[in-house]
Design a protein around this motif. Structure first.
Motif, PDB file in Angstrom:
ATOM      1  N   ASP A  67      13.787   1.549  10.974  1.00  0.00           N
ATOM      2  CA  ASP A  67      12.543   0.886  11.343  1.00  0.00           C
ATOM      3  C   ASP A  67      11.236   1.517  10.765  1.00  0.00           C
ATOM      4  O   ASP A  67      11.451   2.955  10.758  1.00  0.00           O
ATOM      5  N   GLY A  68      10.134   1.309  10.338  1.00  0.00           N
ATOM      6  CA  GLY A  68       8.888   2.052   9.873  1.00  0.00           C
ATOM      7  C   GLY A  68       7.783   1.301  10.233  1.00  0.00           C
ATOM      8  O   GLY A  68       7.605   0.408  10.972  1.00  0.00           O
ATOM      9  N   PHE A  69       6.648   1.946   9.566  1.00  0.00           N
ATOM     10  CA  PHE A  69       5.154   1.176   9.918  1.00  0.00           C
ATOM     11  C   PHE A  69       4.254   1.262   8.685  1.00  0.00           C
ATOM     12  O   PHE A  69       4.431   2.270   7.784  1.00  0.00           O
ATOM     13  N   ALA A  70       3.543   0.063   8.564  1.00  0.00           N
ATOM     14  CA  ALA A  70       2.591   0.022   7.532  1.00  0.00           C
ATOM     15  C   ALA A  70       1.159   0.411   8.264  1.00  0.00           C
ATOM     16  O   ALA A  70       0.643  -0.567   8.897  1.00  0.00           O
ATOM     17  N   ASN A  71       1.068   1.658   8.018  1.00  0.00           N
ATOM     18  CA  ASN A  71      -0.303   2.179   8.622  1.00  0.00           C
ATOM     19  C   ASN A  71      -1.476   1.705   8.048  1.00  0.00           C
ATOM     20  O   ASN A  71      -1.726   1.924   6.706  1.00  0.00           O
ATOM     21  N   LYS A  72      -2.385   1.047   8.758  1.00  0.00           N
ATOM     22  CA  LYS A  72      -3.804   0.131   8.064  1.00  0.00           C
ATOM     23  C   LYS A  72      -4.902   1.276   8.325  1.00  0.00           C
ATOM     24  O   LYS A  72      -5.202   1.380   9.228  1.00  0.00           O
ATOM     25  N   TYR A  73      -5.624   1.219   7.258  1.00  0.00           N
ATOM     26  CA  TYR A  73      -6.917   1.890   7.262  1.00  0.00           C
ATOM     27  C   TYR A  73      -8.101   1.223   6.627  1.00  0.00           C
ATOM     28  O   TYR A  73      -7.819   0.544   5.650  1.00  0.00           O
ATOM     29  N   SER A  74      -9.242   1.353   6.950  1.00  0.00           N
ATOM     30  CA  SER A  74     -10.312   0.973   6.280  1.00  0.00           C
ATOM     31  C   SER A  74     -10.647   2.397   5.505  1.00  0.00           C
ATOM     32  O   SER A  74     -10.787   3.502   6.078  1.00  0.00           O
ATOM     33  N   PHE A  75     -11.477   2.408   4.219  1.00  0.00           N
ATOM     34  CA  PHE A  75     -11.621   3.341   3.541  1.00  0.00           C
ATOM     35  C   PHE A  75     -13.127   3.115   2.696  1.00  0.00           C
ATOM     36  O   PHE A  75     -13.011   2.153   1.969  1.00  0.00           O
ATOM     37  N   ASP A  76     -14.098   3.929   3.069  1.00  0.00           N
ATOM     38  CA  ASP A  76     -15.255   3.882   2.263  1.00  0.00           C
ATOM     39  C   ASP A  76     -15.325   4.738   1.077  1.00  0.00           C
ATOM     40  O   ASP A  76     -15.246   5.985   1.066  1.00  0.00           O
ATOM     41  N   MET A  77     -15.334   4.221   0.029  1.00  0.00           N
ATOM     42  CA  MET A  77     -15.292   4.885  -1.289  1.00  0.00           C
ATOM     43  C   MET A  77     -16.770   5.035  -1.845  1.00  0.00           C
ATOM     44  O   MET A  77     -16.717   5.912  -2.808  1.00  0.00           O
ATOM     45  N   LYS A  78     -17.634   4.850  -1.278  1.00  0.00           N
ATOM     46  CA  LYS A  78     -19.109   5.008  -1.728  1.00  0.00           C
ATOM     47  C   LYS A  78     -19.331   6.341  -1.892  1.00  0.00           C
ATOM     48  O   LYS A  78     -19.068   7.281  -1.005  1.00  0.00           O
ATOM     49  N   GLY A  79     -19.891   6.775  -3.273  1.00  0.00           N
ATOM     50  CA  GLY A  79     -20.242   7.967  -3.885  1.00  0.00           C
ATOM     51  C   GLY A  79     -19.099   9.055  -3.847  1.00  0.00           C
ATOM     52  O   GLY A  79     -19.335   9.909  -4.040  1.00  0.00           O
ATOM     53  N   LEU A  80     -17.783   8.561  -3.654  1.00  0.00           N
ATOM     54  CA  LEU A  80     -16.832   9.562  -3.779  1.00  0.00           C
ATOM     55  C   LEU A  80     -16.543   9.777  -5.343  1.00  0.00           C
ATOM     56  O   LEU A  80     -16.946   8.898  -6.403  1.00  0.00           O
ATOM     57  N   ASP A  81     -16.136  10.975  -5.905  1.00  0.00           N
ATOM     58  CA  ASP A  81     -15.787  11.140  -7.132  1.00  0.00           C
ATOM     59  C   ASP A  81     -14.235  10.809  -7.474  1.00  0.00           C
ATOM     60  O   ASP A  81     -13.095  11.287  -6.878  1.00  0.00           O
ATOM     61  N   ILE A  82     -13.936   9.732  -8.055  1.00  0.00           N
ATOM     62  CA  ILE A  82     -12.722   8.805  -8.230  1.00  0.00           C
ATOM     63  C   ILE A  82     -12.274   8.946  -9.807  1.00  0.00           C
ATOM     64  O   ILE A  82     -13.089   8.755 -10.812  1.00  0.00           O
ATOM     65  N   LEU A  83     -10.898   9.351  -9.819  1.00  0.00           N
ATOM     66  CA  LEU A  83     -10.393   9.298 -11.325  1.00  0.00           C
ATOM     67  C   LEU A  83      -9.279   8.103 -11.245  1.00  0.00           C
ATOM     68  O   LEU A  83      -8.460   8.181 -10.261  1.00  0.00           O
ATOM     69  N   ASP A  84      -9.682   7.194 -11.828  1.00  0.00           N
ATOM     70  CA  ASP A  84      -8.708   5.731 -12.040  1.00  0.00           C
ATOM     71  C   ASP A  84      -8.071   5.938 -13.092  1.00  0.00           C
ATOM     72  O   ASP A  84      -8.476   5.340 -14.380  1.00  0.00           O
ATOM     73  N   LEU A  85      -6.781   6.328 -12.839  1.00  0.00           N
ATOM     74  CA  LEU A  85      -5.978   6.641 -14.304  1.00  0.00           C
ATOM     75  C   LEU A  85      -5.376   4.908 -14.892  1.00  0.00           C
ATOM     76  O   LEU A  85      -4.947   4.823 -15.791  1.00  0.00           O
ATOM     77  N   SER A  86      -5.489   3.976 -13.979  1.00  0.00           N
ATOM     78  CA  SER A  86      -5.407   2.594 -14.470  1.00  0.00           C
ATOM     79  C   SER A  86      -6.471   2.095 -15.266  1.00  0.00           C
ATOM     80  O   SER A  86      -6.575   0.867 -15.839  1.00  0.00           O
ATOM     81  N   ALA A  87      -7.524   2.572 -15.378  1.00  0.00           N
ATOM     82  CA  ALA A  87      -8.627   2.337 -15.884  1.00  0.00           C
ATOM     83  C   ALA A  87      -8.586   2.326 -17.561  1.00  0.00           C
ATOM     84  O   ALA A  87      -7.720   3.240 -17.934  1.00  0.00           O
ATOM     85  N   GLN A  88      -9.302   1.483 -18.407  1.00  0.00           N
ATOM     86  CA  GLN A  88      -9.000   1.285 -19.825  1.00  0.00           C
ATOM     87  C   GLN A  88      -9.366   2.445 -20.616  1.00  0.00           C
ATOM     88  O   GLN A  88      -8.551   2.907 -21.546  1.00  0.00           O
ATOM     89  N   LYS A  89     -10.110   3.231 -19.954  1.00  0.00           N
ATOM     90  CA  LYS A  89     -10.470   4.522 -20.717  1.00  0.00           C
ATOM     91  C   LYS A  89      -9.504   5.600 -20.933  1.00  0.00           C
ATOM     92  O   LYS A  89      -9.619   6.671 -21.582  1.00  0.00           O
ATOM     93  N   TYR A  90      -8.419   5.539 -19.945  1.00  0.00           N
ATOM     94  CA  TYR A  90      -7.245   6.374 -19.887  1.00  0.00           C
ATOM     95  C   TYR A  90      -5.796   5.754 -20.563  1.00  0.00           C
ATOM     96  O   TYR A  90      -5.913   4.542 -20.699  1.00  0.00           O
TER      97      TYR A  90
END
Length: 224
Positions: free
Chosen positions: A49-72
């Motif tokens: 057995d395992g666990f799906a650990n759930k979190y809330s995450f505030d992304m505001k103002g973070l430097d994000i690399l989204d490799l799924s975005a169209q530019k990549y």
């Protein structure tokens, strides 16, 4: 604010910055998904057995690399993977392919707070290896990564990003059920991959050897 899930055999109330496996897809970090069912599969690499650990995450103002975005493109993702994961390099071509892809296509990612992109499970990792060994063309690498609807992972990289995670709950996962689901997904992906290979038009397809010989760059329109 978004919800993230981390699949694990353990309850992880406070992810610790700097711990983990530096040889994961995007290097050292805390790997999550926005899809709870996928997290449940990841939590059960065995029948325990395992666990799906759930979190809330505030992304505001973070430097994000989204490799799924169209530019990549798929080679940007592969370059990061090649720099972090351990690949068995068994031929000179595979060695040259690895070096070429990293030198031409790697985006700046080490300073990012968060990286978003494909997750290279075992079967998907084998597709990447097949590409650098010149056995599948570029178009089929892109198609193969979409097989099985694996989904996108979110990798928490920086200490600042870690501080934005807020633990909500640990959802218990039945190991027997989700280990079977995980195994079934992987088997189906491999079956679909073999069917996909039957449709390859080798005469007109672009392989890594072609990309190296033609000295493709990141802005090549054929990557769009």
């Amino acid at each position: 604010m978004i919800e993230l899930y981390h699949g694990s055999p353990h309850i992880v109330e406070k992810p610790i910055f700097g711990e983990g496996n530096a040889r994961n897809d995007y290097g050292l970090g805390f790997y999550c998904t926005r899809e709870i069912e996928l997290a449940k599969e990841w939590s059960c690499p065995t029948r325990n057995d395992g666990f799906a650990n759930k979190y809330s995450f505030d992304m505001k103002g973070l430097d994000i690399l989204d490799l799924s975005a169209q530019k990549y493109n798929i080679l940007n993702w592969l370059a990061v993977l090649l720099e972090n994961r351990i690949f068995d390099i068994t031929t000179p071509l595979a060695r040259d392919a690895k070096n070429f892809i990293i030198s031409r296509f790697i985006p700046e990612y080490k300073s990012k707070d968060v990286i978003i992109g494909y997750r290279a499970d075992d079967s998907y990792f084998s597709f990447a290896k097949a590409f650098i060994n010149n056995t599948i063309p570029l178009s089929f690498l892109s198609k193969a990564m979409k097989l099985g609807k694996l989904g996108i992972q979110t990798c928490i990289k920086s200490e600042t990003a870690f501080s934005r995670l807020s633990f909500q709950e640990a959802i218990a996962v039945d190991g027997e059920e989700y280990f079977i689901r995980r195994s079934t997904r992987d088997r189906k992906v491999r079956e679909d991959y073999l069917k996909l290979l039957e449709t390859v038009d080798s005469k007109n397809a672009i392989y890594i050897m072609d990309i190296i010989r033609q000295d493709w760059r990141n802005d090549d329109e054929r990557l769009q």
